[in-house]
Structures are given as structure tokens and as C-alpha cells.
Design an enzyme around this catalytic site. Sequence first.
Site: not given
Length: 879
Positions: A138, A545
Site C-alpha cells: 500500500h 471512510k
Amino acid sequence: MTQEYSTLRNNISMLGRFLGETINDAQGEDILELIENIRKLSRNSRAGDDKARQALLDTLGSISNENIIPVARAFSQFLNLTNIAEQYQTISREHSLAQSSSQSLSELFKRLKEQNASVEEVHKTVEKLLIELVLTAHPTETTRRSLIHKHIEINKCLSKLEHHDLTEKERNIIERLLLRLIAEAWHTNEIRTVRPTPFDEAKWGFAMLENSLWQAVPEFLRQLNETAREFLGYDLPVGLKPVRISSWMGGDRDGNPFVTAQITKKVLYFARWKAADLFLQDISKLADELSMMKCSDEFRDKYGEHLEPYRFVVKNLRNQLTATLAYFDDHLSNRTPRVSESEIILEDNQLWEPLYDCYQSLIQYGMRIIANGSLLNILHRISCFGVTLSQMDIRQESTRHTDAIAEITRYIGLGDYAQWTEDDKQAFLIRELSSRRPLIPQNWTPSPETQEILDTCKVIAQQKQGVIACYVISMARNASDVLAVHLLLKEAGVPYHIPVVPLFETLEDLDAAEKVMTQLFNVGWYRGVINNRQMVMIGYSDSAKDAGMMAASWAQYRAQEALVNLTEKLGIELTLFHGRGGTIGRGGAPAHAALLSQPPRSLKNGLRVTEQGEMIRFKLGLPTVAVETFDLYASAILEANLLPPPEPKPEWRNIMDELSTISCDIYRGVVRGDKDFVPYFRSATPEQELSKLPLGSRPAKRNPNGGVESLRAIPWIFAWMQNRLMLPAWLGAGASIRQIIEQGKGDIIHKMCENWPFFSTRIGMLEMVFSKSDTWLSQQYDQRLVKKELWYLGENLRKQLEDDIQTVLSLSHQSELMSDLPWIADSIALRNIYTDPLNLLQVELLHRFRENPEQVNPDVEQALMITITGIAAGMRNTG
């Protein structure tokens, strides 16, 4: 900082002095004076001097394009050096002598002894221990490999300097090397000039395995055995596999078009090549060591009559490994292999069996000391890494499989699979999975997207069982998502069962996880192939999120709890796979606390967790640090299973349900409900400019034209961390707690803090976030970069943040954040002096950058990238 951290203070001071000397030598006295003046103004500004604060703003606002790069680099590099000193502190002699961590394995075994824990129960639990770390690429690692190598060497120098018996000459030699390494780092470009490819990312991961974990795993297993032996009274089995390493590098194609079937194949070849290389080095040394002549009759019968029987066996392995290296080198170079598969090592047992035979024979002949030397280390490495170095996960997004099957059904005249109901999809998939005939016509030419899915499944089919750990489906929503992957694997000719792992990511998907898995377990074909074993992945970043930290964490807890209860009822062995990041908004928390806050019984089959980006380096980048990390993980898993946390009381659950609803409404009300939020976010953070930083191979957005919902969770969090508002990690959480307290339920909240690890960990995480946030700095971003008509949003958010800080302080009965962890508070205070100028520089640079984006001065662009990486270093956890 306390006396206990004197080495840390001294090291930071020394590294800063050497950096100053380097800057003076490279840039001249005037630049060094400017940097030193900015540092003093920043320190005085933090101490409350308003004149210094204004002078700091004026100085940074008037800095020339020519000087802006060395100034940004100076503060960025100091923060990197501080990180090195802090990382070393955790493994220093002073630290080890000053405190035997209450979270360590040895302390846990002491507590177990005091509580008269059953030896049999402890033995069973230790033998089932599994720490499976899944390394991901990532894009949160902002430091280049070239610099990471120098940072490791700096750490080694700090270790040497801690020896108090050094002569002045020896000390001078080490300090000269340290100065040179800092100078080398200064003269190395800290910003990548090109974005890494997926293959580059995989090579970075394998380099970390080679340089750190290869040494750390055998050392940890020795420590585990020694600690357990004191309690159990006997050694653990040599073949125990409590550590396993897997990787997404080269296998994670979710949203990354650059990870193709060919890349996956190349990474798998490279992994085998690297494993052969490392084992060959080990075996060559072992051939020198095993010169003994006596061996057991069984050994001689099996391997023949030889003067030096062990060397004979080891040299045979050396020849096979040399051939293996050549075989995979040829594949990587697209040459016809010079050797055949029959001459090489393809399976773990080809290495394990002869070496374990050597081990048993040596033990039998009274050579335990020799057996437990290098040979035991190699056996441990075979158990953990195997001849593939790590297992690979394949990950793809659920709709890609739906689209592929829909294309097939349209071609063969069955209609559009994507438009069918869930029941119809399941009926079709089960029918095809049970059928012996192929579904895909032989001469059919699919679209490139579907061809890529099919090619990936074919690459899996070419691997031996165990090379691919599992197939993860991101954004899994229905039972058909799992069955669809099984069908595609069957069509590709995969001759064995691969675990197919649904990843539940959004709030709604987490809430539906139990229902989806119940449907799957009710499918007779499915129950028949999984062998009563199931892995489920819990997504932390996308759920946070989607709904905010508080609602997401409660949904994650409830989903895990429901899945544990469901699988226990059905007699299915459940492994929960945690997709955590380094930040609070992505599920990050200190490892020990995070694991003990999981639902009871959720760790009984071990831990599988992603280690992402920069956290790989912080937690695993040095052998000694990695050993400490394994120790903490092992201790937490064993404690969770042997001394489990309490089940939450009904009234605690009710409070969490209320907190979840209130916090989610507040969070979504801002992020989704305010039409001005997206333009505010884009202006007040460097979100758009982040895409220019070549961090990882994966694009920052799933859909380049979308809004916040299309933005990946990592850049979303990274952007808010840069402007110090840290919004994803707290929005809605503190306000929901405040509302519950105002309803007269403060006593229950306090009891939850004191008695429930899940809740107390959430509060501790909030406190850490608040201590790193800064409303004044956030305001600077607004005033220079945001249209006036949007300022109200920032003002409201900062007011919420300040109110939330007071709410959390009222729970801890403290006047200052992090009062119970003073050295962390001191560390943040020290970093702020160096991070503040980077934030203010970033504001100035973003202003210059956006004034004329078509004609940006290259120095401004370079300096902006440096502030981004510098702030990331200052905050420690980026995404």
C-alpha cells in the site's frame, strides 16, 4: 523526557548535530543559520510566543524558491533521524534493562504461573499459536529504499555506540561513519523520480524479508521456546509453525491495472529464486559446520555409507539449490531452463526431510548443541518461509468476477448474469460447480478485462498447492461473490481447493456478514469443499471512510462476534483476517492493545493481519525490532485465548449502538451531507497534489472522475494527516460520547473505559490522534488555500475537534493529552518543533503551486513533495 530515555535524548541531539554539520558543508553557513533561526522560532512559537509565531510565518512566507528545498529537506531529514533514534530506543540495552514490558511473553508466562494456569491448556494454546503477517505494498511508504538502507546502517551505529567500554578511537571511528551516512542521505534524492512498478514493490518486500525477517524469525522462535520451556518444563516441537509470512505484492490487483497475470507469475518466480538464493547461502555455511562422522543407523541406512554423512546430505541439497537458482533465473530471463524440474527443489519437504533427519541423528548421538545451532535456524526458516519465501494472496474486486461471468453467460445465450437476482445467481453457480463439463467454450475470445481475470486463474492453476494462500474478494456483498470465484478457478483447472475469502468493508456489508456466510454455509457443495475451515477478512479502512471511526469499529466488532458464534455453532474453524493500516482511521492501534480489544474467542485460530507500507519498516525493518513485534503479537494472542477479555454487558452494547448511530450521522452529515465538503477537502489538503508523489504502483482513485466516495481510503487519510486536522480518525466519535454523557449516562461510559478493553482502546486511540492534531496549523491551510465562503466548514470542524478533546480529557480525568504516556507526549512535542515549519512551508508551497499550475517552478514542486514526505515522517503513521 524521563531519565530512562537519556540515550534517546543524546542520540537525537548527536544526529541533529551531524545533520547540521552536513548542511553547513553542503549548503553553506547562511542556509544553516536560516534553518536554525526557523527552528528557534518554531520552538518559541510552540511555547506560546505570539511574536515568534508571526516571525515564523513571515520567514517561511518570504523564503526564496532557491532556498526552499534545503530548508524543507533539513526538517524532513531531522524527523527521519528522530524516527531512527526512537526505533533504536525500543531495542536498546537501556530500554531492556529499564523495563521488562508488561506486554512481553515472559511477563505473560509469569502471570499464568501466578494464576495457576493449566499446563495442558497453555501447551495446547502455544502449539496452536499462529501469527500470519501479510505484507502489502500500500502506498504509505514515503521513504526510498536507497535511504532505508542508510537508515538501517545508522541504527547499527547507534547500537555500537551504546557499548560503554569503547575507546575514544573506536568511538571516533563509529561517529565518523555516522556522519558519512547522514551526509550520504543528504546528497540522495528523497523523492522517487518514477513511480515503482508492482515488481519493484515485490522486490522491496523480499529485500525486507532477507535483511530483517530471515534473521528475526529463528531468533523469535528460540525465545518463544525458552520462555515456554520455563513454564511447561519441556521444549516445543521443532516443526512448530507459529509464524507465517504472506504477501499481497504482485497479487493485489484490486484497482491496480498494473498487476497483471504476467506480473503475478514473475513475482512468484522471483520469490522462488530469492528463497533458493537464501537457503543456498545457509546450506553452504552448514556444509562447513557439519563435519561430524557419527550418525544413527537409520540415517546411514537412508543416505548410505559416507565418512562425513551429514556433509554428504547437505552437499546434495547445495547442488539441488544451485540448480533451482539456475532454473528460476532462466524463467525470469525468458530463457529455456537449463535444468529439468526433477533436478530442483519445488516443495518444502525436499529441504525439510533430509535436514530434520540430520537434526534427529545429531540429537541421538549427544550433539544437541550442534543440532540447535545453524541447523535449527534453517529448519525454522523452512517452517516459516518455505521454498516460496512467502505465500501469495490474490485480491480482486467482486464486480470484476461478476462482469467476467456475465460476459460468458451472454456469449453462450443464457442472458446477463449481472442482472439476475441473488437466488438465480446462486442456483446457476452451484449447478455449474457441480457439473463435470466446462462452462467456457474453447475458441471463445473474451474482452481484455475478462481475459485478464481468466489468465490470473490459470496462473493459480499452474502453482503447487500452498503457494497461493487465498483469493481475497474486496467489496464482497453476497454469497454469489464467493461462489463466482470458485467457478472461475474450477474453469481454469485449479486441481485443489483454495480458500476464497470475502472481504467485508462498508458498514452495511459488515452488518450483513453473518447473513452472507450463513447462506454460504447452507450450500451443500460449499460445505463439502471447505473442509470445515473458513477465512473472512474484516476491512478497517473503507468502513471507517464510509461511516467514521466509532461506527466502523463497532460494526467490525459485531461482525467478528457474529461470525465467531456462527462458525462455533456449525463446527467450522474460523480465521479472521484483519485489514489494518497504521493510522487510527484505518484500524491502527498499538498491536497488543488492539488484539486484546477483539471479541472473545476471535483469536483462537491465530491472527492474520496486513502489515502495510511504512508500518512494515517501523515494526519489522530491523531484526531486533521484528523479534520485539513478534513477541508482542504472540503475547497478545496467547493472553486473549488464555485470559480472555470480558464479554460486553448488555448496557455497554446498547451504549455502543447509540454511539454508532449518532457518530455515523454526524460523520456522514459532514462528509456526504454538506455540498461544500468536497471542494473544501480538495482545497484545504494536498489531496490533488498527492497523486504527483510516486509512492506506489496503484492509482489513488478507483474512478478518476469521482468524488470522495471514489477516493481510496489511504490517500483520503493521508491528505487529512498532512493538514493536521486528522478528520477521518475522530469525526463523530467525541461528539457522540458527549451526547451520551449529556443524557445522564456518563457513569456507564466511565465503567466501559475502566472495564472493557475494546472501548478503552478506542479512547486511547482518540487521545493519540488529538495529540498529533493542531487546529492553528489547520487554520493556516484554510486562510491561504480555501475560498472565504468555505471557511465556515473548517471553523466548525476545529470547534468540534476542540470540544472532542475536552470530552476525552474528562474521561481520563487529566488536564493534558497523553498524561499517562509522558514519553510519547514528549516525543510528539519534540517532533512538532520540526513538523510545524514543514506544515507552514507546505501551505506556502501549495499557494505558489496553485497560483499557476500550468507553469510550476520545479523547485516548488520538489519542495512540496519533500514537505509531504517530511510531515509523514513527523506523524509516524501515514496511511
